[in-house]
Write an enzyme that holds these catalytic residues in place. Structure first.
Site, PDB file in Angstrom:
ATOM      1  N   TYR A 111       3.766  23.613  28.804  1.00 62.75           N
ATOM      2  CA  TYR A 111       3.196  22.760  27.753  1.00 62.75           C
ATOM      3  C   TYR A 111       2.607  21.530  28.422  1.00 62.75           C
ATOM      4  O   TYR A 111       2.280  21.564  29.611  1.00 62.75           O
ATOM      5  CB  TYR A 111       4.316  22.453  26.734  1.00 62.75           C
ATOM      6  CG  TYR A 111       3.805  22.009  25.410  1.00 62.75           C
ATOM      7  CD1 TYR A 111       2.825  22.725  24.736  1.00 62.75           C
ATOM      8  CD2 TYR A 111       4.301  20.847  24.823  1.00 62.75           C
ATOM      9  CE1 TYR A 111       2.350  22.301  23.511  1.00 62.75           C
ATOM     10  CE2 TYR A 111       3.831  20.417  23.597  1.00 62.75           C
ATOM     11  CZ  TYR A 111       2.851  21.142  22.945  1.00 62.75           C
ATOM     12  OH  TYR A 111       2.374  20.711  21.746  1.00 62.75           O
ATOM     13  N   LYS A 166       2.290  49.082  11.882  1.00 60.05           N
ATOM     14  CA  LYS A 166       1.258  49.390  12.902  1.00 60.05           C
ATOM     15  C   LYS A 166       1.520  48.555  14.151  1.00 60.05           C
ATOM     16  O   LYS A 166       1.384  49.039  15.275  1.00 60.05           O
ATOM     17  CB  LYS A 166      -0.143  49.071  12.364  1.00 60.05           C
ATOM     18  CG  LYS A 166      -0.539  49.863  11.146  1.00 60.05           C
ATOM     19  CD  LYS A 166      -1.411  51.049  11.478  1.00 60.05           C
ATOM     20  CE  LYS A 166      -1.550  51.924  10.242  1.00 60.05           C
ATOM     21  NZ  LYS A 166      -2.112  53.230  10.486  1.00 60.05           N
TER      22      LYS A 166
HETATM   23  O1  LIG Z   1      -0.717  54.421   8.001  1.00 62.70           O
HETATM   24  C1  LIG Z   1      -0.720  55.647   8.179  1.00 62.70           C
HETATM   25  O2  LIG Z   1       0.319  56.318   8.254  1.00 62.70           O
HETATM   26  C2  LIG Z   1      -2.003  56.378   8.379  1.00 62.70           C
HETATM   27  C3  LIG Z   1      -3.206  55.755   7.802  1.00 62.70           C
HETATM   28  O3  LIG Z   1      -3.580  54.577   8.426  1.00 62.70           O
HETATM   29  C4  LIG Z   1      -3.217  55.642   6.319  1.00 62.70           C
HETATM   30  O4  LIG Z   1      -3.794  54.675   5.808  1.00 62.70           O
HETATM   31  O5  LIG Z   1      -2.673  56.509   5.647  1.00 62.70           O
HETATM   32 MG   LIG Z   2      -4.467  53.176   7.136  1.00 63.73          MG
END
Ligand SMILES: O=C(O)C[C@H](O)C(=O)O
Ligand SMILES: [Mg+2]
Ligand SMILES: NC(=O)c1ccc[n+]([C@@H]2O[C@H](COP(=O)([O-])OP(=O)(O)OC[C@H]3O[C@@H](n4cnc5c(N)ncnc54)[C@H](O)[C@@H]3O)[C@@H](O)[C@H]2O)c1
Length: 472
Positions: A111, A166
Site C-alpha cells: 500500500y 460461474k
Molecule cells: O448456467 C448453465 O448451467 C448453462 C448456461 O449458461 C445456461 O444459461 O443455462
Molecule cells: Mg447462461
C-alpha cells in the site's frame, strides 16, 4: 417444477427412547427419500437427537418425507435445512489476499507509499497493468438478469447465485479469477457504457444470461470497442460444446455433418450461435423453430436476428411447428424451455435420432421419456449422462485467451475449442452415453486452453511476444 439436481435435506429428529430406526428409515424411503448420511448429535436417557441427510428426486418429495416423519410415533422433527440453500449462505465466493500484511514494512510495499511507484509505472506504460495487477487473470461475469438459465427475466439480484457459480467454476477448473457483476439496467447503451467503464480491471468479459436480441448488439459493440476478449457464454460457450457433442455423435451414428438435417428450437442467444457454428462446420440443412413456429423467409419478424435467420436457414422452405420441422430430421438441438419436445415429435425423426435437450434446469423433454426413442440423448444437466453445458468451454476458453493475452476470441478459437473438447473422448471410450467428456475430466481445460491459445497465435490476436508455456 424443477426436478433432481441436488434436492437434499438435513432433518434433525428427536427420537423417543425405544423408537426403532429401521421403521423411521422405511417411512422415509416409502415417502420417496433416500437416506445418505446419519449423525447422532446427542444421546439422552429419554431421547436421541439425530441429523438425517435425505436425498430427494423432486422438491415435493420433501413435503412427503416430512409429513411421514411428523406422523411417525415417537418422532419429533426439530428442524429441517435444505443443503442447496445451506451451500449458498453468505454467497459462494470470496476475495483473498495473496500475501499477508503483517507489519509496517509490508504495508508500505503493498500500500502507500510503495504502491505509488507501481501506479506511476502503469501510468507510463498501461500494458504493465497486465504484469502488475489482477487484470491478466481476472474476468468479469456480467449479466442483467434477463435470461437466467431457462428461468427467464428474474432480475439482477436473482441472477447472482448463477454468476457466483460461474465464478467458482472459472477458479476451480482454470484458475481464472472471475467476479460476478449484476447490472440494474437492461438498456443496451447503458450496459455497453458500464462494461466499458469497468473494463480496466479485467482481462476479459464473459457476458452471461442476457436475453436475445439485445445480447447480440451488446456483444458486437463491446467487441468492437474493447481490446480484451468479450464472449457471450450462452451464445458461444453453448455452441462450442454443442458442436463438440455433435462431432462425436455423428461418428457414432455413421452420418456426415454435411448430410445432416438439424432442427434448432429456441432462436435466442444460444440457438443463433449454435446455428452459426453449425453452418461454419459445414452443416447445410438447418431449420429454426421458436414460438411462432418454423422461421420462414416470407414471414415478417420484428426481431432483425430472426429475419437474418430465416434468410440463411430452412432450405426446404418448410412451414408449421416443431412437429413439421422434425419430419425426417437427424438432430434436435433444444435451447428453448421445458416441455417443448414430445415423444410424438421424436417419432417423426430419421433413424438414430440425436436429441440435445439443453434447456436448464428443466430440459425440453424429461430424459426418462425421451430415452426409449432416441439413439443419443444429451442435456445441460449434471445428473444425466452427456452433459452438454457451456462449463466444458468457458474455463478453458478464457484460460487460453488470457494466457495468450488475446485481444479477442475469434471463430478459429471457438472451432479449436470444440475440436479439443471432442478429442477428450477417446475412440475406445465413445458410446451413446459418453459423447462429451465429464466436466471433471482434467484433460478438458488443458486441451481447450492450449488449442485456444494456439489458434490465437495463428490468427494474430495474441499479444504476448513469446509463445507462452501453458500451465500443467
Ligand atoms: O448456467 C448453465 O448451467 C448453462 C448456461 O449458461 C445456461 O444459461 O443455462
Ligand atoms: Mg447462461
Ligand atoms: N446447456 C447449456 O450449456 C446451455 C447454455 C445456454 C443456454 N442454455 C439454455 O437454453 C435456453 C435458452 O437460453 P438463451 O440464453 O438462448 O435464452 P434466450 O432468452 O436468448 O432465448 C430463448 C429462446 O427460446 C424461445 N422459446 C422459449 N420457449 C419456447 C417454446 N416453448 N417454443 C419455442 N421457442 C421457445 C424464446 O422465444 C427465445 O427466442 C435456456 O433454457 C438456457 O438454460 C443451455
Amino acid at each position: 417444477m424443477i426436478t433432481g439436481g441436488g434436492f437434499s435435506i438435513i432433518v434433525r429428529l428427536e427420537m423417543a427412547a425405544g423408537t426403532g430406526f429401521s421403521q423411521v428409515a422405511a417411512a422415509i424411503a416409502d415417502a420417496g427419500g433416500d437416506i445418505v448420511a446419519l449423525d447422532t448429535v446427542h444421546v439422552g436417557r429419554h431421547a436421541v437427537l439425530r441429523d438425517i441427510t435425505v436425498n430427494l428426486r423432486r422438491e415435493e418429495d420433501g413435503e412427503q418425507v416430512l409429513a411421514a416423519l411428523r406422523n411417525h410415533p415417537g418422532v419429533r422433527v426439530v428442524h429441517v435445512s435444505d443443503r442447496t440453500f445451506l451451500v449458498h449462505l453468505g454467497g459462494k465466493i470470496e476475495v483473498q489476499a495473496k500475501t499477508p500484511v503483517k507489519n509496517r514494512d509490508d504495508l508500505s510495499r503493498v500500500y502507500t507509499p510503495g504502491v505509488a511507484r507501481v501506479c506511476l509505472a502503469i501510468r507510463d506504460d498501461p500494458a504493465k497493468a497486465f504484469q502488475l495487477t489482477i487484470k491478466r487473470n481476472t474476468v468479469a461475469v456480467v449479466t442483467d438478469g434477463t435470461a437466467v438459465l431457462g428461468l427467464g427475466d428474474i432480475g439482477p439480484e436473482a441472477a447472482l447465485p448463477v454468476m457466483e457459480g460461474k465464478a467458482m467454476l472459472f477458479k476451480q477448473f482454470a484458475d481464472v479469477d472471475a467476479f460476478p457483476i449484476c447490472l440494474a439496467t437492461r438498456d443496451p447503451d447503458e450496459i455497453v457504457r458500464t462494461v466499458k467503464a469497468i473494463a480496466p480491471a479485467f482481462g476479459g468479459i464473459n457476458l452471461e444470461d442476457i436475453s436475445a436480441p439485445r445480447c447480440f448488439e451488446i456483444e458486437t459493440r463491446l467487441k468492437a470497442e474493447l481490446d480484451i476478449p468479450v464472449f457471450h457464454d450462452d451464445q458461444h460457450g453453448t455452441a462450442v460444446v454443442m458442436l463438440a457433442g455433435l462431432l462425436n455423435a455423428v461418428r457414432l451414428v455413421g452420418k456426415r455433418l454435411t448430410d445432416l438435417k438439424v432442427v434448432v428450437c429456441g432462436i435466442g442467444a444460444a440457438g443463433v450461435a449454435c446455428t452459426k457454428i453449425l453452418l461454419a462446420a459445414g452443416v447445410q440443412h438447418i431449420t429454426g423453430v421458436d414460438r411462432p413456429g418454423i422461421l420462414h423467409p416470407e414471414a415478417a419478424y420484428d426481431n432483425p436476428v430472426w429475419r437474418w435467420y430465416a434468410a440463411h436457414t430452412n432450405p426446404e422452405r418448410r412451414q408449421g411447428g416443431l412437429a413439421e420441422a422434425l419430419d425426417g430430421a437427424d438432430v434436435f438441438i433444444g435451447v428453448s424451455g421445458p416441455g417443448v419436445l414430445r415423444v410424438e415429435h421424436i417419432q417423426r425423426m430419421a433413424r438414430d435420432p440425436i436429441v440435445f435437450a439443453m434447456a436448464n434446469p428443466t430440459p425440453e423433454i424429461p430424459p426418462e421419456e425421451a430415452e426409449p426413442y432416441v439413439r443419443i440423448l444429451a442435456t445441460g444437466r449434471s445428473d444425466y449422462p452427456n452433459q452438454i453445458n457451456n462449463v466444458l468451454c468457458f474455463p478453458g476458453m478464457f484460460r487460453g485467451a488470457l494466457d495468450a493475452r488475446a485481444r479477442e476470441i475469434n471463430e478459429e478459437m471457438k472451432l479449436a475449442a470444440a475440436r479439443a473438447i471432442a478429442s477428450c473422448v477417446g475412440e475406445d471410450e465413445l458410446n451413446e452415453q459418453y459423447i462429451v467428456p465429464s466436466v471433471f475430466n482434467q484433460r478438458v481445460v488443458k486441451a481447450v486452453s492450449r488449442a485456444v491459445a494456439e489458434a490465437a497465435y495463428q490468427t494474430g490476436v495474441a499479444r504476448r511476444d513469446a509463445p507462452h508455456v501453458l500451465r500443467d
